[in-house]
Each structure stands twice: as C-alpha cells, then as structure tokens.
Write an enzyme that holds these catalytic residues in place. Structure first.
Site, PDB file in Angstrom:
ATOM      1  N   HIS A   8     -50.049   9.928 -12.707  1.00  0.00           N
ATOM      2  CA  HIS A   8     -49.191  11.096 -12.481  1.00  0.00           C
ATOM      3  C   HIS A   8     -49.986  12.387 -12.644  1.00  0.00           C
ATOM      4  CE1 HIS A   8     -44.891  12.846 -12.919  1.00  0.00           C
ATOM      5  NE2 HIS A   8     -45.708  13.746 -12.408  1.00  0.00           N
TER       6      HIS A   8
ATOM      7  N   HIS B 172     -50.930  16.281 -10.530  1.00  0.00           N
ATOM      8  CA  HIS B 172     -50.690  17.211  -9.423  1.00  0.00           C
ATOM      9  C   HIS B 172     -52.025  17.874  -9.092  1.00  0.00           C
ATOM     10  CE1 HIS B 172     -46.270  16.932  -9.725  1.00  0.00           C
ATOM     11  NE2 HIS B 172     -46.522  16.735 -11.014  1.00  0.00           N
TER      12      HIS B 172
ATOM     13  N   HIS C 120     -38.567  11.261 -10.772  1.00  0.00           N
ATOM     14  CA  HIS C 120     -38.480  12.326 -11.778  1.00  0.00           C
ATOM     15  C   HIS C 120     -36.993  12.416 -12.121  1.00  0.00           C
ATOM     16  CE1 HIS C 120     -38.990  16.809 -12.866  1.00  0.00           C
ATOM     17  NE2 HIS C 120     -37.697  16.647 -12.785  1.00  0.00           N
TER      18      HIS C 120
ATOM     19  N   ASP D 203     -49.081  13.910 -16.232  1.00  0.00           N
ATOM     20  CA  ASP D 203     -48.340  14.938 -15.484  1.00  0.00           C
ATOM     21  C   ASP D 203     -49.156  16.228 -15.401  1.00  0.00           C
ATOM     22  OD1 ASP D 203     -46.410  16.210 -14.013  1.00  0.00           O
ATOM     23  OD2 ASP D 203     -44.957  16.394 -15.642  1.00  0.00           O
TER      24      ASP D 203
END
Lengths: 322, 427
Positions: B63, B65, B182, B308
C-alpha cells in the site's frame, strides 16, 4: 513597554491555554479602559506607533469594528484586510499572506479565519503578536472574555454561577471559549440544544448537557444564546427554523417559569424570532448591548497586555505614562 | 544482470521455511541459489559480511502512493521506488488514485515501465475497481491484470455502492486477485478531518467516527462471504473493525487486512496543536483502538503491515489543519518504527514481523518473493537490528517530508536491499 514581559505570552489564540490568573488579569485590565470610550476625546497614547493589521478571511462587522475602535482609541495605526478583494482570493496561501505582512514590519495581527487552528498556525510562523478573532469552530477568545466581563459587571462574580450556552454549540467558537473561560473562573457550565448540535461528547469537557431549554432555564443564572445559522437547517441538523424556535427558542413565557431572574447574553448577530424572541432580547434582563460596549474595553486590554503592558499600570498608561 | 552475491553469516529469519538461524545465502542469476550453514563461493562472488545482521526475504509494502502520473511534485515512481529500497522494501504496490487514475491497461503499463526504469524496489501497479475511480461501473479489470496489475482498489476513496462492490468481488475471482477496499462510509465522515471524539471537540475540528470505518468493514466482510471473493481491507484502525475481521476469519471468510505503522504507534493526541503531519485517513484514533490494532497484528487478524505511504509537497501540508491533505510518508521509517516500537515493545517478535512485512503481503497479493527458499527470486533485505538513528526528513529519498516521526530516535534500519540479485540500496 517590554515585549518579553507580556502577561499573556506572545499571542492570544484561545482561552484554553490561559490560566485563571491570566484571564482575571485581562478582565481587571479592561476595567480602567472602559472609561476611555465614555470620554469626549476617545483616544489615549498607549499603542502609539504600533502597527496592527486586522486580517479578516470571514465576513465580520461587529468584531472587526470593535477591534478597530479598540486599536484606534489606543492610538495604534491600523489596516483592515478583508478576504474579498485581497490577494487571498487570488490563491495566495495563509503562509504567504502572513510573510508578506511581516515583511512590512507590523506589530500585531488580529485574524479571523474559517479554519480551526488558523490562529495558532499564524502565531507559530510570525514574530508579531497574533490575536485570534475567531478560527473555525475552535475559539473566539475576546468574545468569551467580553461575555465574562459582562456577567461579572451584572452579577458581581463568575465563581459559583450557573451559565448555560444555548444553541449550535457544535459549530461555535464562542461556545468553546465560554466553556474554557467560565470553567477556569469557577462557574458551572451547561450546554443546551438539539443533540445534533450539542452532541454528548461535550460532557467530557466537564459540562452539563440539557436537551430541553426549559430544563436549562430552571437551572441557569445566565443564558448565553447562540445564533442559529440558516446553513444548519440546510445541512439537516434541525428540520426547520420554526421548529427550532418552538422547542429551543428563548421566550419570555419560558423565562417566566424560572425560579429567579436569568441574565440574557447573545454574541450577535441575532436572529430575532429564531433562537431568541424580541421581547427577551429587548427585555430588562438582556445585557446584549453591554456586551458590545465591553467588547471594546476587553480588546483594548488584550492589545495592551500583548504589547507588554502590566495590568496594574493600565490606569497610568492611559495618561500617557510608559 | 547481477553477479553472484554471498550473504555470509547473518541471522536468517524466514518464516516461510520456519527458519531462524545463522546461515549463508548465495544469490546467483537473480535467484536464491543456496541456503546453508556454510556455503562456499567462487572467487568472483561478492561477499557481504552479515555478522550481527538479520537477513530476511525482501520486505513487501502492498500500500503505497507513488503519485505518478499527475502528482510528480509530491513523488515519482522513481523517487518512490528508491525510498522503498532505502526503507528495506524490495517490492511495493502502487495505488491507482493518480491523475489520470490507473484504470486502464495503458496506465498499468506506464507504471510498470517506470518502475523497471527506476531500478530500485519492484513496483507493482494496482488498478482501479471502478472506471475513473468514480464508483459507478467496473474498470477494465481483466485487461489490467493481463498487463500486470496485481490487485484492484479505489483507495483514497471507498466503494460507496455496495452493489458495485459485490460485482467486483465476483468478477475479480476470474483473475485470482484481491479486491482491496478503503473502508469508509462517507455519509458519516466526509466532513471530518480527524478522529471524532474529545480531542476533535476541543480543537473544533469535525470528526470521523469509528462507525464510518466499521460499517464498511462489516459490509465488505459480508460481501466477501456472499461472493466467495477475496477482500483485502486497507489500513484498519478501529477496535470493532479488528474484532469483526477476527470473527469473519473464524467463519472462513477470505479476508486479508492491513495495519499501518502509524496506527500501531500513534493515537489522536498526536494531532494536538493542529499538526498537519499527523493528519491522515483513516485518522489516528484512541489508545484503545491502537491497542486493538496491536492485538490484531499479534494474533494474525491483521496479516500485513503496510505503510500507506502518502507523500505531499510541504506547501500543501503548510496550511491550516482542515485545509491540509491527508497522509504521511512511511517507506523510510516503517522498518525502524516497527522494530523499535512494535517488536521492541514486545507486541510481536522478529519472525512475526518478517511474516507481516514480507511473507504475508507477498502471499496476499500473489507476488514473487516473501521467501528465501532455494530457487525463489533473490529479493532480500538485510537489516541491522542494533543501528540507532534519528529520523531526519531532509535525508529522505522520497520527494516529500510529511512525517510525524521527525526527530524520533529509532533502533534498527536497512543495511542492504537486494532486488533480483542486485544490491539496490546499501554500499
């Protein structure tokens, strides 16, 4: 005057971080300043040579004008910046606005902003004194102070009094400043309103919560009635303004049932016939206009203290002694 | 192509083989060639002395970004892949909430190509569940998987339409990939900026209640049960959420779930003072929730530690709290934080950490790696468990600096990161 010696620290961001003694010092300092506004020539040289910027990102008439009178009666040089028409609407960030003001060598910023925490954000980033004139739903410390000064004027004390804030507490910075300030000064504090706007979590702050205004009136020595904004109805927190008035509106009929007189405050602007009926607002127990008068004195006191003034020297400072 | 590398004398912790012992590991031709008590090497083999170091299958973060395409001022695939390698990760799964979103095979191909070009951690694209991340109809899931997507999610946003989620959980079974969600009911949380509760009430910041997350966790578990699909629940932060997953696993529901380092370590008090570097979604919650997430990690209810990693440019975080975006970077602090504050505090032991940061994430997303068994891909993390260091965001390989852990003293960090038999981090 010595900046480092300020009785309040560099900024006034809220009442939560202040001690009881600091709050009392502000209220006591406001006393001698009340008299200035009663003079024919309403000006003393306390802040002569100081530059103050009133930076208002949200519309305000009462608070901005009150600060401006306080500043001008203390002989400060002031500039007003309203969000509409300023570089703010052109996309400038709060940081850049602050840095630009700082680059012009100002002494103080009085700021209202729609975001909770905006005043602390600014205060951490510029060396000027920052006075919070309302940040989101966080605090509006000078309103809390003027409310307390008004209560003290009329009832002679704060300690031991029962004060209930009625209305949209959830979105209210006035409510939070009242809660923190009144609790520190030893009042009992309650909140009253529809549970959508006064959720039970507020109890954890050490206050009573009433869901029915009749119960609040039975309990209270003082009601501080908050404005119910139309947007709250549109957002679904209450079904209609009419229903709000019928169930939570402060009316003479309801006040007549109280075991003793209840002092009525309102931070304004009022929605007559919604949260407060006209006969209450204009009635003998309303001190709403006294609040406005006291607002100028309290703000003078805050500006004076942040500039390094000593509470016990306020009387002398008015005469021009440094 | 890589030459031969011999990892000499390290403590090899590989739960996939139930191994925790001093071993030599020989890597050759991109594979684990030999694992043994004493492995001899030819003279041209590069020998890395792993005495007092820990050798694990490469860490996998399912996970992250990486912001590219569209958010290159925050991070690029190359800087993200290098940050991952510096943090000990040999593989990361890139979330599709980019601009444009990763919702078609062309964008999946772009992410794969940029990942390979970076030459650091492997970058696996995750595709959208819904076309355009709009939550209306399924994206080109089959074509994306054929191009190289390893999972689907609309992360950054929940799938609000339960009917669409049901279809995704059915459709994805044709491709053997997890549907990651999510979990957040936006009707309860869209106005919120932090955990709902006393801190938010005092700060005057609208809150996101646990119930917003709990409702979608329970919904997703029910839909996974209904469809037989594999639901992967992202960044679980609530005590009821953990308990619901525990019960679902007991019923045999095919669910995997993440814990993020910040939800294992910080609670909502980190937001005090309107610290935008402690603003993320889901928000930091109460100490009771932190305890539940820790317990879930320990008993395996939460299978995976995932960062994350959510980089933001400093200008964006330098704003009033309610105006700042959600997210913190995590790739370069995760290992040190987990070693110091999760393993170091006795929540899990080191082999379990490797299980949660390597074996299980690789298994959950069907990736190579997660094991040092002979013949497997030569993705290896060598860490120094005794190295003490201070988190200095200025030293990050990531383009962004948004972390609430700046200045923290940590014990344990990456020594070498090896991907496909090549050292991509460490000298």
């Amino acid at each position: 005057m010595n900046q480092a010696a300020s009785a309040l620290g560099k900024d006034l961001v809220g009442l939560e971080p202040l001690s009881r003694e600091q709050i009392v010092a502000i209220l006591d300092t406001a006393e001698p300043f009340k008299e200035i506004s009663e003079r024919r020539i309403k000006k003393v040289p306390v802040l002569r040579g100081k530059t103050i910027v009133n930076l208002f990102f949200e519309a305000s008439t009462r608070t901005r004008v009150s600060f401006e009178f306080a500043e001008k009666r203390l002989s400060a040089d002031t500039v007003n910046i309203a969000a509409a028409g300023s570089s703010v609407v052109k996309g400038e960030t709060l940081v850049d606005t602050a840095r630009n003001l700082e680059a012009m060598r100002i002494d103080m910023v009085v700021m209202r902003h729609g975001s909770s925490g905006a005043a602390a954000f600014l205060a951490e980033r510029i060396p000027s004194n920052v006075v919070n004139a309302g940040d989101g739903a966080h605090e509006h410390p000078t309103q809390g102070l003027l409310d307390m000064l008004t209560i003290r004027d009329h009832l002679g004390r704060i300690e031991g009094l029962k004060v209930c804030v009625v209305g949209d507490v959830l979105h209210s910075r006035v409510a939070r400043s009242n809660i923190h300030g009144l609790l520190k000064l030893g009042a009992e504090v309650a909140l009253c309103g529809p549970p959508t706007l006064v959720p039970p979590v507020f109890r954890e702050l050490g206050v009573e919560v009433f869901t029915r205004v009749e119960d609040a009136i039975q309990w209270a020595d003082v009601l501080n009635v908050l404005r119910l904004q139309l947007e709250r109805m549109e957002a679904g927190y209450v079904p209609s303004l009419r229903e709000y008035n019928r169930i939570w509106g402060v009316s003479n009929a309801r006040l007549d049932a109280a075991p003793h007189d209840v002092l009525i405050l309102h931070p304004g602007p009022m929605n007559r016939g919604v949260e407060i009926d006209s006969d209450v607002a204009d009635g003998p127990h309303s001190v709403i206009l006294n609040q406005v008068t006291n607002g100028v004195a309290v703000r003078m006191a805050v500006l004076y203290l942040l500039a390094g003034g000593q509470p016990e020297k306020a009387e002398a400072a008015k005469q021009g002694a440094e | 192509m890589s030459g031969h590398i011999l990892l000499r004398g390290g403590r090899v912790v590989d739960p996939s083989q139930k191994l925790d012992a001093v071993r030599d590991v020989l890597l050759a031709d991109g594979r684990v060639a030999k694992l043994g008590e004493r492995v001899d090497a030819s003279p041209d083999t590069r020998v890395l002395d792993c005495t007092d170091l820990v050798v694990t299958p490469g860490l996998v973060d399912v996970h992250v970004h990486l912001r590219e395409p569209g958010g290159e001022h925050k991070e690029t695939i190359a800087t993200g892949a290098r940050a991952a390698a510096a943090g000990g990760f040999t593989a990361v799964c890139a979330m599709p909430n980019t601009d444009p979103p990763i919702d078609d095979p062309a964008t999946v191909g772009f992410v794969l190509a940029e990942g390979r070009r970076a030459g650091a951690a492997r970058v696996y694209p995750v595709g959208c569940i819904s076309a355009g991340r709009k939550g209306e109809r399924l994206a080109l899931i089959g074509e994306m998987v054929e191009t190289g997507a390893v999972a689907i999610t609309d992360d950054g946003s929940p799938v609000m339409d339960s009917g669409l989620m049901r279809l995704a959980l059915l459709y994805a079974q044709a491709f053997g990939i997890p549907v990651a969600d999510h979990p957040e009911d936006l009707t309860l949380s869209a106005r919120g900026h932090m955990n709902a509760g006393l801190v938010a009430t005092r700060l005057g910041v609208p809150g996101k209640p646990n119930a917003a997350e709990d409702i979608h966790i329970v919904r997703d578990l029910l839909l996974a049960e209904l469809t037989g699909g594999h639901i992967h629940l992202q960044h679980v932060s609530t005590r009821f959420g953990v308990e619901s997953i525990r019960q679902a696993k007991g019923r045999g529901v095919h669910v995997t779930a993440e814990a993020s380092p910040h939800h294992l370590i910080l609670d909502e008090s980190a937001v005090e003072g309107y610290r935008t570097d402690a603003k993320m979604n889901p928000p930091l919650r109460t100490p009771e929730d932190v305890a539940a997430v820790r317990a879930g990690l320990a008993d395996g209810t939460l299978d995976v530690i995932a960062t994350d990693h959510a980089p933001h440019h400093y200008d964006e975080k330098e704003a009033a709290f309610t105006d700042a975006p959600n997210g913190i970077v995590g790739l370069e602090t995760a290992l040190g934080l987990v070693l110091t504050h999760v393993v170091g505090k006795g929540v899990i032991d080191l082999p379990t950490m490797v299980e949660r940061m390597s074996c299980q994430p690789a298994r959950a997303f069907g990736l190579d790696g997660g094991t040092l068994a002979e013949g497997s891909v030569a993705d290896v993390t060598v860490l120094d468990p005794a190295a003490t260091w201070t988190v200095d965001p200025r030293a990050f390989r990531s383009k962004s600096r948004n972390t609430p852990f700046a200045g923290w003293e940590l014990r344990g960090r990456t020594r070498w990161t090896i991907v496909g038999g090549s050292v991509v981090f460490g000298k």
